[in-house]
Design an enzyme around this catalytic site. Structure first.
Site, short mmCIF file in Angstrom:
data_model
loop_
_atom_site.label_atom_id
_atom_site.label_comp_id
_atom_site.label_asym_id
_atom_site.label_seq_id
_atom_site.Cartn_x
_atom_site.Cartn_y
_atom_site.Cartn_z
N GLU A 197 -5.89 -7.60 -5.34
CA GLU A 197 -5.05 -7.47 -6.53
C GLU A 197 -5.09 -8.68 -7.46
OE1 GLU A 197 -1.63 -4.34 -5.18
OE2 GLU A 197 -1.51 -6.37 -4.35
N GLU B 21 4.93 -10.84 5.63
CA GLU B 21 3.74 -10.38 4.93
C GLU B 21 2.64 -11.44 4.91
OE1 GLU B 21 2.49 -8.33 0.67
OE2 GLU B 21 4.53 -9.08 0.98
#
Length: 678
Positions: free
Chosen positions: A471, A615
């Site tokens: 991303e 994460e």
């Protein structure tokens, strides 16, 4: 002689210490609870999640799947906090127990039976423990089981507190006593509207006593204010005596039932009359069935515990028989607004599909039920077929906040959905499902990609202006993963048409054969047309070898691995990237290098005191179910060599790390096969 005996005693003590320190395969325990450095662990049943707190008799969050409304953050739908229906107050001899009153506190997650226990001493007066369950067989119902053992004669006062989260409005509180000849049912109930008024959220709970009918304590209701009320009782306990009671409760909304207020009370009454023993028995049986599909490694106790923890969370966040799909944080809180991303199809879904196809069916059903919304999204962008949103919630419309470019540009999610539908057929061989539900999804996603490409001559059916799987690469052309996954959708849809006796659009294979996969001058697969060796956020090119088979030559797989593994920074990147490196190195026969990346994928991401995964390395947003899904794939499909093919699940050659003597995977696929690697 004395020296020999002394040495023997020392050796025995050392062995006992080592045995005590050895990680339990099924239980994660913590006896050092620091409220300032505490990250809760979740007990969930695929519908309702309860997140632990360091405070005694408190629960941090109650999260209900499918309960979304528009409020506050980003002008998009968000998960709603549910009523905290397990919070309690405890008084001993008239003094309210607080966080500073506990000694010898210990918390323990039993993963085998999905229960969470806290125990502690209250001065010299009592030892207290409580265990809560998100009942697996009752999707909206939870149970708290409490035992107080008196060290002296004491008077126990306990209250169940129902408090409305701040975002809810128009709170209504109710208290009812239903008196029957054999039982009195005290119901503490609350309802409230979601911020826009779209949903009615309701919760109800009741005490379950161990005394015979007629000898139960008297329950008293107190209304404190509009947002909080409670019911309480008191009981004298003699020194040496243990007193036992429970709370059963239900949380449900109008998104789940047309009459949530009455249903919350009905389900709570049902739990009350089932009784504690039956509730726990059915819950345990349901989890025993889930764990028939398991991963067992020999020789590495900590990895075994960690693998069980990841599997436990995946199982906890998904439920059979629904059309719901997990968000990156599952039911562990409000992270990522509870939205559904590619995290589901690419990272969590494959492991669930291999081990529990019946649960994976809920995830593909989620997309099927929202196919019409995806077709409207494609129409809005000038494309044909179905364009699935980057972030999805209740309705399937795009829910990405407008400041994030991934909403309008991260189109590879549509390929992930199409691939997931095909893989469900591959594992289950369910041709009826393929015809009824899989084919519509596959056809519309194939039509999308046939319209999405820009036809610039043979071999140049370009896919321009996308956000890559990596991303950090925004608005680039011919991204490796986007292009290769689009090709896979077109090829799979053509194959599905043949199986169903249908005529595939011949343009699908024409497009597939002309979508370019680019390379750098050194022969490495290029991440996109403008890529020049910069750092990457997450795996992209390496996904072409797995889960796709776009790159199959071991030399090319290794070349791409060795190039891109050096482009991932040591912080700020998600756990899935190292999981893909693990998987590919295991398949290349390099078990030890695979093990390095296996540990690197999650150990730096663990948070205290119960080893919950964040994460990123050093991150503080657990529980990251996406990462767990990727790492479990690295074990199943990497070290275990499992491969999903159009003919079902097979096993390819792989290598274990030297730390593991063996790997056994049980309950695979619809036939519940066993695979092992020595």
């Amino acid at each position: 002689m004395k020296k020999s005996i002394a040495l023997l005693i020392v050796l025995m003590i050392c062995r006992m210490v080592i045995a005590q320190q050895k990680p339990d395969a099924w239980k994660i325990s913590a006896d050092k609870i620091d409220p300032s450095n505490y990250y809760g662990i979740t007990v969930a049943n695929g519908m309702i999640g309860i997140v632990s707190s360091p405070e005694p008799f408190k629960v941090k969050d109650v999260v209900l799947a499918g309960a979304y409304d528009l409020y506050g953050r980003g002008r998009v739908s968000n998960f709603l906090r549910s009523f905290n229906l397990l919070n309690m107050q405890l008084d001993i001899d008239g003094r309210r127990l607080g966080a500073g009153d506990t000694r010898n506190m210990k918390q323990e997650l039993d993963m085998k039976h999905a229960s969470f226990t806290t125990s502690f001493d209250y001065g010299d007066k009592a030892t207290i423990s409580y265990t809560y369950y998100s009942l697996r067989h009752l999707p909206f119902t939870v149970l708290m089981d409490v035992t107080v053992t008196a060290k002296k004669d004491i008077t126990l006062g306990t209250a169940s507190v129902m408090e409305a989260p701040d975002a809810l409005k128009d709170v209504q509180n109710y208290y009812n006593e239903i008196d029957r000849p054999h039982v009195v049912i005290s119901l503490l109930t609350s309802s409230a509207k979601s911020p826009t008024g779209k949903l009615l959220m309701c919760a109800s709970n009741t005490f379950l006593f161990s005394e015979p009918h007629g000898q139960e304590p008297r329950v008293i209701h107190e209304m404190w204010d509009n947002n909080m009320h409670l019911m309480k009782f008191s009981r004298k306990i003699k020194a040496g005596e243990s007193y036992h009671y429970s709370i059963a409760g239900t949380s449900i909304t109008s998104a789940h039932h047309d009459d949530p207020l009455n249903e919350a009370e009905r389900m709570t009454i049902f739990a009350k009359l089932e009784g504690r023993e039956r509730l726990i028995s059915f819950h345990n049986k349901a989890w025993n069935e889930l764990w028939k599909s398991d991963i067992t490694i020999e020789g590495d106790d900590q990895s075994q515990q960690d693998i069980h923890s990841m599997l436990y969370h995946l199982y906890s966040f998904v439920r059979e028989g629904t059309d719901m799909s997990p968000s990156p944080m599952g039911l562990s809180g409000l992270g990522y607004n509870g939205h559904v991303f590619w995290d589901t199809e690419l990272w969590m879904y494959p492991s669930i599909l291999v081990l529990h196809p019946e649960m994976a069916k809920s995830l593909v059903e989620y997309r099927y039920q929202r196919l019409a919304a995806a077709k409207k999204n494609a129409f809005n962008h000038g494309y044909k077929g179905a364009m699935f949103p980057w972030e999805s919630a209740a309705t399937g419309v795009e829910e990405t906040p407008v400041w994030a470019l991934s909403g309008p540009f991260e189109h590879h999610i549509t390929a992930c959905v199409g691939i997931a539908a095909w893989n469900y057929y591959c594992v289950t061989q369910d041709k009826e499902w393929l015809k009824e539900k899989g084919w519509p999804v596959m056809k519309e996603t194939a039509d999308f990609w046939a319209s999405r490409v820009e036809r610039n001559g043979p071999g140049k059916y370009d896919i321009k202006n996308v956000v890559a799987a990596d991303e950090w690469a925004e608005n680039v052309d011919n991204n490796a993963w986007t292009n290769a996954s689009a090709k896979a959708v077109l090829q799979n849809a053509t194959e599905a048409a043949k199986l169903l006796g249908l005529t595939a659009d011949p343009d699908w294979m024409n497009v597939a054969n002309n979508i370019p996969i680019l390379h750098l001058e050194n022969g490495v697969t290029s991440e996109h047309a403008a890529y020049h060796g910069e750092g990457i956020k997450q795996a992209d090119v390496n996904l072409l070898a797995y889960p796709l088979k776009e790159v199959s030559d071991p030399k090319q797989i290794r070349k791409d691995l060795e190039y891109y593994e050096t482009r991932v920074p040591n912080e700020g990147t998600p756990a899935m990237t190292q999981a893909i490196f693990t998987l590919l190195y295991a398949r290349l026969g390099e078990g030890d290098k695979a093990y390095h990346f296996f540990k690197d994928a999650y150990v730096p991401n663990l948070n205290p005191p119960l080893r919950v995964i964040a994460e990123t390395k050093g991150g503080t947003n657990p529980y990251f179910a996406t990462g767990a899904g990727g790492i479990i794939q690295s074990v199943l499909m990497g070290f275990g060599g499992l491969e999903i093919t159009p003919k079902g699940i097979i096993q390819v050659k792989s290598a274990l790390p030297k730390q593991w003597k063996s790997l056994t995977i049980t309950g695979v696929g619809v036939e519940k096969k066993i695979f092992s690697v020595k």
